[in-house]
Write an enzyme that holds these catalytic residues in place. Structure first.
Site, PDB file in Angstrom:
ATOM      1  N   GLN A   1       0.882  -5.871   5.277  1.00  0.00           N
ATOM      2  CA  GLN A   1       0.965  -4.636   6.064  1.00  0.00           C
ATOM      3  C   GLN A   1       1.323  -4.980   7.501  1.00  0.00           C
ATOM      4  OE1 GLN A   1       0.783  -1.620   4.729  1.00  0.00           O
ATOM      5  NE2 GLN A   1       0.918  -0.497   6.654  1.00  0.00           N
TER       6      GLN A   1
ATOM      7  N   LYS B   1      -3.114   2.974  -0.080  1.00  0.00           N
ATOM      8  CA  LYS B   1      -2.435   2.086  -1.030  1.00  0.00           C
ATOM      9  C   LYS B   1      -3.443   1.511  -2.035  1.00  0.00           C
ATOM     10  CE  LYS B   1       1.406   1.054   2.063  1.00  0.00           C
ATOM     11  NZ  LYS B   1       2.100   0.117   2.963  1.00  0.00           N
TER      12      LYS B   1
ATOM     13  N   ASP C   1       7.748  -4.859  -0.961  1.00  0.00           N
ATOM     14  CA  ASP C   1       8.127  -4.046   0.197  1.00  0.00           C
ATOM     15  C   ASP C   1       9.646  -4.077   0.416  1.00  0.00           C
ATOM     16  OD1 ASP C   1       6.442  -2.482   1.816  1.00  0.00           O
ATOM     17  OD2 ASP C   1       5.299  -4.260   2.396  1.00  0.00           O
TER      18      ASP C   1
HETATM   19  N1  GUN Z   1       3.711  -0.535   8.136  1.00  0.00           N
HETATM   20  C1  GUN Z   1       4.118   0.754   8.166  1.00  0.00           C
HETATM   21  N2  GUN Z   1       4.769   1.079   7.015  1.00  0.00           N
HETATM   22  C2  GUN Z   1       4.773  -0.027   6.244  1.00  0.00           C
HETATM   23  C3  GUN Z   1       5.286  -0.315   4.935  1.00  0.00           C
HETATM   24  O1  GUN Z   1       5.886   0.521   4.238  1.00  0.00           O
HETATM   25  N3  GUN Z   1       5.069  -1.597   4.498  1.00  0.00           N
HETATM   26  C4  GUN Z   1       4.418  -2.533   5.248  1.00  0.00           C
HETATM   27  N4  GUN Z   1       4.272  -3.747   4.734  1.00  0.00           N
HETATM   28  N5  GUN Z   1       3.937  -2.303   6.456  1.00  0.00           N
HETATM   29  C5  GUN Z   1       4.100  -1.044   6.951  1.00  0.00           C
END
Ligand code: GUN
Length: 292
Positions: free
Chosen positions: A100, A56, A123
């Protein structure tokens, strides 16, 4: 059909999206306007988290976003995280706040997410954004499900009216995925660990989204010929230092009409959708009456 044409690689689409976002950022910032800003908050608590965050961060830098990273100690309290979110909600350089998941067990994730301003919830996990998606009025949408819909569109796969099955009911993928499929006109079923006779649902499905986190969970005996299979699994096989999905790819390939590979399918779509959502938040495309 040529077997190669069945495999839904995401590379071309993700390259195009990245190129377009980079160009938009260059245009927006040409006369001194600030770039889109993302705050990434995470805890060093599992190896997948480190991989997701690395991807990311790399993508954000590639398109020219401003990035703030907050690496929390595993002992950080819920109150401290909420205070950090409150500060980021007010920070004018930040358009998106990414927390995350998973966080450590002592933290109430739901309470944390509820403190993110819905306009900065790139998100799409805040109850406001999930509620809007549920009511056919999507705003900021969870990245993996939205990315899967974009990939299906890219391959011109018409899903309206299909029997769609989502295997796995997590807040991150399964539940919002079912809402996306409903929005797209599918007849949608979600199954989960308490489902009785899962095979009955698998046999009936035209489109199957597998998000369970178990290698080889789906194999060829179980599903309809010519089904479309979307594999959300990212499982690390430590003995081989390799990533595999939830689907036994080689065994199902002859029987499917389309399938996403792992790696190179859904994972990169999640990352570019995060960029799209952050750009949307920056351009303030979504007007939230109740949160002004
Ligand atoms: N953990 C696994 N996939 C994701 C996601 O798409 N967003 C977030 N914030 N945490 C994650």
């Amino acid at each position: 059909m040529n077997i190669k044409n069945k495999i839904m690689y995401s590379k071309n689409l993700t390259n195009t999206i990245i190129k377009n976002i980079k160009k938009t950022v260059q245009n927006e910032t040409r006369y001194g306007k600030r770039p889109p800003g993302l705050a990434v908050i995470w805890m060093k608590n599992n190896t997948s988290t480190e991989v997701y965050i690395k991807n990311k961060k790399y993508a954000c830098k590639k398109v020219g976003f401003y990035l703030e990273e907050w690496i929390l100690k595993n002992s950080t309290s819920e109150k401290d995280i909420i205070n950090l979110i409150k500060k980021l909600n007010k920070n004018d350089k930040i358009d998106g706040i990414l927390i995350q998941l998973p966080l450590q067990n002592q933290i109430n994730t739901r309470r944390i997410i509820e403190h993110i301003h819905p306009k900065k919830d790139i998100d799409g996990f805040h109850p406001y954004n999930i509620g809007c998606l549920c009511q056919k009025n999507p705003k900021l949408r969870p990245c993996t499900p939205k990315g899967i819909i974009s990939l299906l569109k890219e391959y011109k796969i018409e899903i309206k009216g299909l029997n769609a099955l989502v295997i796995g009911a997590s807040n991150i993928v399964g539940r919002p995925m079912s809402l996306e499929l409903l929005l797209a006109g599918c007849t949608t079923t979600i199954t989960h660990r308490f489902t009785i006779n899962l095979n009955k649902y698998i046999k009936n499905a035209d489109l199957i989204i597998v998000a369970v986190g178990k290698p080889n969970f789906l194999d060829q005996q179980k599903f309809k010929k010519n089904a479309i299979i979307i594999d959300v699994g990212i499982n690390k096989i430590s003995s081989k230092d390799k990533i595999v999905g939830d689907v036994n790819f080689d065994s199902v390939l002859p029987k499917v009409s389309y399938i996403t590979p792992v790696p190179g399918g859904v994972g990169p779509m999640t990352v570019v959708t995060l960029l799209q959502n952050t750009l949307d938040a920056y351009q303030n495309k979504h007007y939230y009456h109740s949160f002004q």
